[in-house]
Design an enzyme around this catalytic site. Structure first.
Site, PDB file in Angstrom:
ATOM      1  N   GLY A  14       0.825  -1.221   0.000  1.00 26.90           N
ATOM      2  CA  GLY A  14       0.000   0.000   0.000  1.00 26.90           C
ATOM      3  C   GLY A  14       0.850   1.260   0.000  1.00 26.90           C
ATOM      4  O   GLY A  14       2.082   1.219  -0.102  1.00 26.90           O
ATOM      5  N   VAL A  16       1.452   3.449   2.447  1.00 26.46           N
ATOM      6  CA  VAL A  16       2.374   3.558   3.590  1.00 26.46           C
ATOM      7  C   VAL A  16       3.417   2.434   3.523  1.00 26.46           C
ATOM      8  O   VAL A  16       4.608   2.649   3.787  1.00 26.46           O
ATOM      9  CB  VAL A  16       1.587   3.517   4.917  1.00 26.46           C
ATOM     10  CG1 VAL A  16       2.532   3.519   6.107  1.00 26.46           C
ATOM     11  CG2 VAL A  16       0.633   4.718   5.013  1.00 26.46           C
ATOM     12  N   SER A  41      -2.579 -10.512  -3.162  1.00 26.22           N
ATOM     13  CA  SER A  41      -1.159 -10.274  -3.467  1.00 26.22           C
ATOM     14  C   SER A  41      -0.280 -11.454  -3.055  1.00 26.22           C
ATOM     15  O   SER A  41       0.847 -11.596  -3.541  1.00 26.22           O
ATOM     16  CB  SER A  41      -0.658  -9.026  -2.722  1.00 26.22           C
ATOM     17  OG  SER A  41      -1.396  -7.900  -3.090  1.00 26.22           O
ATOM     18  N   CYS A 159      -2.209  10.832  11.304  1.00 22.90           N
ATOM     19  CA  CYS A 159      -1.156  11.641  10.657  1.00 22.90           C
ATOM     20  C   CYS A 159      -1.344  13.156  10.824  1.00 22.90           C
ATOM     21  O   CYS A 159      -0.372  13.889  10.973  1.00 22.90           O
ATOM     22  CB  CYS A 159      -1.059  11.287   9.177  1.00 22.90           C
ATOM     23  SG  CYS A 159      -2.663  11.063   8.395  1.00 22.90           S
ATOM     24  N   GLN A 187      -5.835  18.271   4.531  1.00 25.94           N
ATOM     25  CA  GLN A 187      -5.067  17.029   4.457  1.00 25.94           C
ATOM     26  C   GLN A 187      -4.911  16.528   3.018  1.00 25.94           C
ATOM     27  O   GLN A 187      -5.875  16.444   2.260  1.00 25.94           O
ATOM     28  CB  GLN A 187      -5.742  15.963   5.347  1.00 25.94           C
ATOM     29  CG  GLN A 187      -5.852  16.450   6.788  1.00 25.94           C
ATOM     30  CD  GLN A 187      -6.460  15.454   7.763  1.00 25.94           C
ATOM     31  OE1 GLN A 187      -7.055  15.864   8.748  1.00 25.94           O
ATOM     32  NE2 GLN A 187      -6.295  14.163   7.526  1.00 25.94           N
ATOM     33  N   SER A 190      -2.828  11.772  -0.430  1.00 21.76           N
ATOM     34  CA  SER A 190      -2.147  10.503  -0.123  1.00 21.76           C
ATOM     35  C   SER A 190      -2.573   9.963   1.242  1.00 21.76           C
ATOM     36  O   SER A 190      -2.402   8.776   1.521  1.00 21.76           O
ATOM     37  CB  SER A 190      -0.626  10.676  -0.143  1.00 21.76           C
ATOM     38  OG  SER A 190      -0.239  11.622   0.829  1.00 21.76           O
ATOM     39  N   ARG A 247     -10.226  17.643   3.303  1.00 20.08           N
ATOM     40  CA  ARG A 247      -9.322  17.002   2.318  1.00 20.08           C
ATOM     41  C   ARG A 247      -8.968  18.026   1.245  1.00 20.08           C
ATOM     42  O   ARG A 247      -9.856  18.649   0.661  1.00 20.08           O
ATOM     43  CB  ARG A 247     -10.044  15.800   1.682  1.00 20.08           C
ATOM     44  CG  ARG A 247      -9.227  15.057   0.665  1.00 20.08           C
ATOM     45  CD  ARG A 247      -8.062  14.272   1.247  1.00 20.08           C
ATOM     46  NE  ARG A 247      -8.487  13.091   1.981  1.00 20.08           N
ATOM     47  CZ  ARG A 247      -7.751  12.480   2.906  1.00 20.08           C
ATOM     48  NH1 ARG A 247      -6.561  12.941   3.236  1.00 20.08           N
ATOM     49  NH2 ARG A 247      -8.208  11.414   3.530  1.00 20.08           N
ATOM     50  N   HIS A 254       0.238  17.420   5.334  1.00 20.08           N
ATOM     51  CA  HIS A 254      -0.980  17.883   5.999  1.00 20.08           C
ATOM     52  C   HIS A 254      -0.715  19.225   6.690  1.00 20.08           C
ATOM     53  O   HIS A 254       0.210  19.355   7.495  1.00 20.08           O
ATOM     54  CB  HIS A 254      -1.426  16.872   7.073  1.00 20.08           C
ATOM     55  CG  HIS A 254      -1.990  15.606   6.516  1.00 20.08           C
ATOM     56  ND1 HIS A 254      -2.267  15.400   5.186  1.00 20.08           N
ATOM     57  CD2 HIS A 254      -2.358  14.448   7.152  1.00 20.08           C
ATOM     58  CE1 HIS A 254      -2.777  14.186   5.014  1.00 20.08           C
ATOM     59  NE2 HIS A 254      -2.834  13.592   6.187  1.00 20.08           N
ATOM     60  N   THR A 341       2.798  10.913   4.891  1.00 21.62           N
ATOM     61  CA  THR A 341       3.199   9.511   4.736  1.00 21.62           C
ATOM     62  C   THR A 341       4.622   9.261   5.239  1.00 21.62           C
ATOM     63  O   THR A 341       5.065   8.132   5.337  1.00 21.62           O
ATOM     64  CB  THR A 341       3.062   9.005   3.272  1.00 21.62           C
ATOM     65  OG1 THR A 341       3.895   9.809   2.436  1.00 21.62           O
ATOM     66  CG2 THR A 341       1.628   9.051   2.795  1.00 21.62           C
TER      67      THR A 341
HETATM   68  P1  NAP Z   1      -3.562   1.524   1.214  1.00 26.75           P
HETATM   69  O1  NAP Z   1      -2.690   2.257   0.255  1.00 26.75           O
HETATM   70  O2  NAP Z   1      -4.998   1.337   0.877  1.00 26.75           O
HETATM   71  O3  NAP Z   1      -2.895   0.077   1.493  1.00 26.75           O
HETATM   72  C1  NAP Z   1      -3.590  -0.921   2.169  1.00 26.75           C
HETATM   73  C2  NAP Z   1      -2.715  -2.136   2.437  1.00 26.75           C
HETATM   74  O4  NAP Z   1      -3.504  -3.087   3.183  1.00 26.75           O
HETATM   75  C3  NAP Z   1      -2.231  -2.848   1.170  1.00 26.75           C
HETATM   76  O5  NAP Z   1      -0.961  -3.396   1.400  1.00 26.75           O
HETATM   77  C4  NAP Z   1      -3.271  -3.970   1.013  1.00 26.75           C
HETATM   78  O6  NAP Z   1      -2.775  -5.116   0.328  1.00 26.75           O
HETATM   79  C5  NAP Z   1      -3.511  -4.329   2.483  1.00 26.75           C
HETATM   80  N1  NAP Z   1      -4.786  -5.022   2.619  1.00 26.75           N
HETATM   81  C6  NAP Z   1      -5.982  -4.671   2.097  1.00 26.75           C
HETATM   82  N2  NAP Z   1      -6.916  -5.602   2.404  1.00 26.75           N
HETATM   83  C7  NAP Z   1      -6.284  -6.556   3.129  1.00 26.75           C
HETATM   84  C8  NAP Z   1      -6.685  -7.788   3.707  1.00 26.75           C
HETATM   85  N3  NAP Z   1      -7.939  -8.226   3.600  1.00 26.75           N
HETATM   86  N4  NAP Z   1      -5.776  -8.521   4.380  1.00 26.75           N
HETATM   87  C9  NAP Z   1      -4.495  -8.086   4.493  1.00 26.75           C
HETATM   88  N5  NAP Z   1      -4.040  -6.940   3.946  1.00 26.75           N
HETATM   89  C10 NAP Z   1      -4.930  -6.179   3.280  1.00 26.75           C
HETATM   90  O7  NAP Z   1      -3.578   2.231   2.657  1.00 26.75           O
HETATM   91  P2  NAP Z   1      -2.438   3.140   3.334  1.00 26.75           P
HETATM   92  O8  NAP Z   1      -2.709   4.575   3.095  1.00 26.75           O
HETATM   93  O9  NAP Z   1      -1.098   2.575   2.998  1.00 26.75           O
HETATM   94  O10 NAP Z   1      -2.755   2.930   4.889  1.00 26.75           O
HETATM   95  C11 NAP Z   1      -2.319   1.771   5.584  1.00 26.75           C
HETATM   96  C12 NAP Z   1      -2.559   1.976   7.072  1.00 26.75           C
HETATM   97  O11 NAP Z   1      -1.827   3.108   7.525  1.00 26.75           O
HETATM   98  C13 NAP Z   1      -4.026   2.263   7.406  1.00 26.75           C
HETATM   99  O12 NAP Z   1      -4.341   1.644   8.631  1.00 26.75           O
HETATM  100  C14 NAP Z   1      -4.081   3.779   7.506  1.00 26.75           C
HETATM  101  O13 NAP Z   1      -5.121   4.204   8.338  1.00 26.75           O
HETATM  102  C15 NAP Z   1      -2.716   4.068   8.128  1.00 26.75           C
HETATM  103  N6  NAP Z   1      -2.173   5.403   7.882  1.00 26.75           N
HETATM  104  C16 NAP Z   1      -2.111   5.945   6.625  1.00 26.75           C
HETATM  105  C17 NAP Z   1      -1.552   7.218   6.456  1.00 26.75           C
HETATM  106  C18 NAP Z   1      -1.460   7.901   5.111  1.00 26.75           C
HETATM  107  O14 NAP Z   1      -1.036   9.081   5.078  1.00 26.75           O
HETATM  108  N7  NAP Z   1      -1.776   7.235   3.990  1.00 26.75           N
HETATM  109  C19 NAP Z   1      -1.051   7.908   7.559  1.00 26.75           C
HETATM  110  C20 NAP Z   1      -1.112   7.316   8.834  1.00 26.75           C
HETATM  111  C21 NAP Z   1      -1.670   6.073   8.971  1.00 26.75           C
HETATM  112  P3  NAP Z   1      -3.118  -5.395  -1.238  1.00 26.75           P
HETATM  113  O15 NAP Z   1      -2.250  -4.469  -2.029  1.00 26.75           O
HETATM  114  O16 NAP Z   1      -2.775  -6.816  -1.392  1.00 26.75           O
HETATM  115  O17 NAP Z   1      -4.583  -5.087  -1.398  1.00 26.75           O
END
Ligand code: NAP
Length: 363
Positions: A14, A16, A41, A159, A187, A190, A247, A254, A341
């Site tokens: 993903g 992050v 995946s 974040c 925000q 991303s 957003r 952010h 991020t």
């Molecule tokens: P993202 O881009 O949507 O990535 C999601 C990840 O979770 C991917 O690796 C995906 O794998 C995996 N996933 C989805 N469904 C799943 C399942 N059923 N079982 C196991 N893995 C699964 O999200 P992100 O922005 O990276 O955020 C990831 C986490 O960090 C979240 O909890 C979010 O709240 C937190 N976060 C994000 C930010 C930010 O700025 N983006 C900041 C702080 C915290 P596949 O590729 O295989 O689907």
């Protein structure tokens, strides 16, 4: 060179997860040895598993390209392959995230999490390494309560609160009580992961509502500023916080626009800037590899901070602050910026892991 500590990433594919891979590529202590994501995946080589392709800056590091992606649900496959995990996976059901993180901890793995699932759990530290490293004291109690021997869970906060928590903490540490905060966040896209918000919704536009975000903004500072009592973190609710979270249409960074009211003792503008410039936490004192040199960077130019110009300051790990001036309604107001991020996700997670490792909590 000493052997590096093998680490795993849950949600490595993903937004992050990819930032973790990028930032850990040349890390002096840690190296990525295990990657996991959804069942779709699992079984693929990392380079072939990215639905979105490689969406973060630079080239995909060679060392991860051919790692086979595991299914997050298959906890047993991780045995003996890494020392701890960064957790950055997303699922619609928070209970399931909580259950998986606990299953890894029960299997002996420390978990440094970005997910929100455990942020309310009273014996799970919600760590900003400069602000509340003493919350790590609850880990022995967390392990005892669950019968975990080596595993434990530490989480990162949301974040967007990173853009003003360090400036507020710096002032509180110098004895200036803060009674009220009125916060408006803008925000970056991303923050919603990939593919996130549709371009139709966000280009030439802004969204005035983000589900759940204002509740997180209003609760999480209480826990971070909380006291450790009887093996638990007791939130401190003596600041009134009113938040509006929006957003905005840029990629990363952010912004938080903050007005603050002090208690009886009020600092001058010059004093506030000096306190921010001199602010240091354990990461700076311990000279941790991913610590920014300055936890807070103050910009004197009237038109800063800006996401495009300032999000990468001090490797994306500093909080850039500017426009401090008197507030007509409360006492002072300012604009804060942090890279969501990096400081707000993977970089902040790495800094937490470095602190936890340096304190000898990871075997
Ligand atoms: P993202 O881009 O949507 O990535 C999601 C990840 O979770 C991917 O690796 C995906 O794998 C995996 N996933 C989805 N469904 C799943 C399942 N059923 N079982 C196991 N893995 C699964 O999200 P992100 O922005 O990276 O955020 C990831 C986490 O960090 C979240 O909890 C979010 O709240 C937190 N976060 C994000 C930010 C930010 O700025 N983006 C900041 C702080 C915290 P596949 O590729 O295989 O689907």
């Amino acid at each position: 060179m000493a052997k590096k500590v093998p680490v795993g990433i849950l949600g490595a594919t993903g937004m992050v997860g990819q930032q973790y891979i990028r930032l850990l590529a040349d890390h002096p202590w840690f190296e990525v040895a295990y990657v996991a994501a959804s069942p779709q995946s699992a079984g693929k080589k990392y380079k072939d598993a990215l639905k979105s392709g490689w969406i973060v800056r630079g080239e995909m590091p060679e060392g991860v390209k051919n790692l086979i992606v595991h299914d997050v649900a298959k906890v047993e496959e991780a045995a003996g392959k890494c020392a701890f995990f960064f957790s950055a996976f997303e699922m619609p059901d928070k209970d399931q995230i909580r259950a998986f993180e606990e299953a890894y901890a029960a299997a002996g793995f420390p978990i440094i999490s970005n997910a929100s699932a455990h942020r309310h759990t009273e014996d799970v530290p919600m760590l900003i390494a400069e602000i509340n490293p003493h919350h790590l004291d609850v880990i022995p109690q967390q392990q005892k309560a669950r019968g975990w021997k080596k595993g434990f869970i530490v989480v990162k906060p949301n974040c967007s609160i990173q853009s003003y928590m360090a400036p507020v903490d710096a002032l509180q540490q110098k004895g200036y009580e803060i009674k009220k905060l009125i916060v408006t966040t803008m925000q970056a896209v991303s923050g919603a992961g990939y593919p996130g918000v549709s371009s139709w919704d966000v280009i030439d536009n802004m969204l005035p509502y983000m589900a759940g975000e204002e509740d997180k903004t209003q609760f999480e500072p209480y826990k971070i500023f909380g006291d450790v009592k009887g093996g638990k973190i007791v939130p401190r609710k003596d600041i009134e916080i009113s938040a509006t979270c929006t957003r905005a249409p840029w990629s990363d960074g952010h912004i938080a626009i903050v007005s603050m009211e002090f208690g009886k003792k009020k600092p001058s503008k010059e004093e506030i800037i000096k306190i921010w410039q001199e602010y240091k936490g354990e990461p700076q004192k311990l000279d941790l590899p991913y610590a920014p040199k300055h936890a807070i960077t103050y910009k004197f130019e009237d038109d800063r901070p800006q996401p495009k110009r300032d999000r990468d300051n001090d490797k994306g790990m500093t909080v850039t602050v500017g426009r401090l001036r008197e507030c007509q309604a409360l006492d002072f107001k300012f604009v804060g910026l942090s890279h969501n991020t990096v400081r707000g996700a993977a970089g902040g997670g790495i800094l937490n892991a470095e602190l936890v490792y340096k304190k000898g909590l990871i075997g």
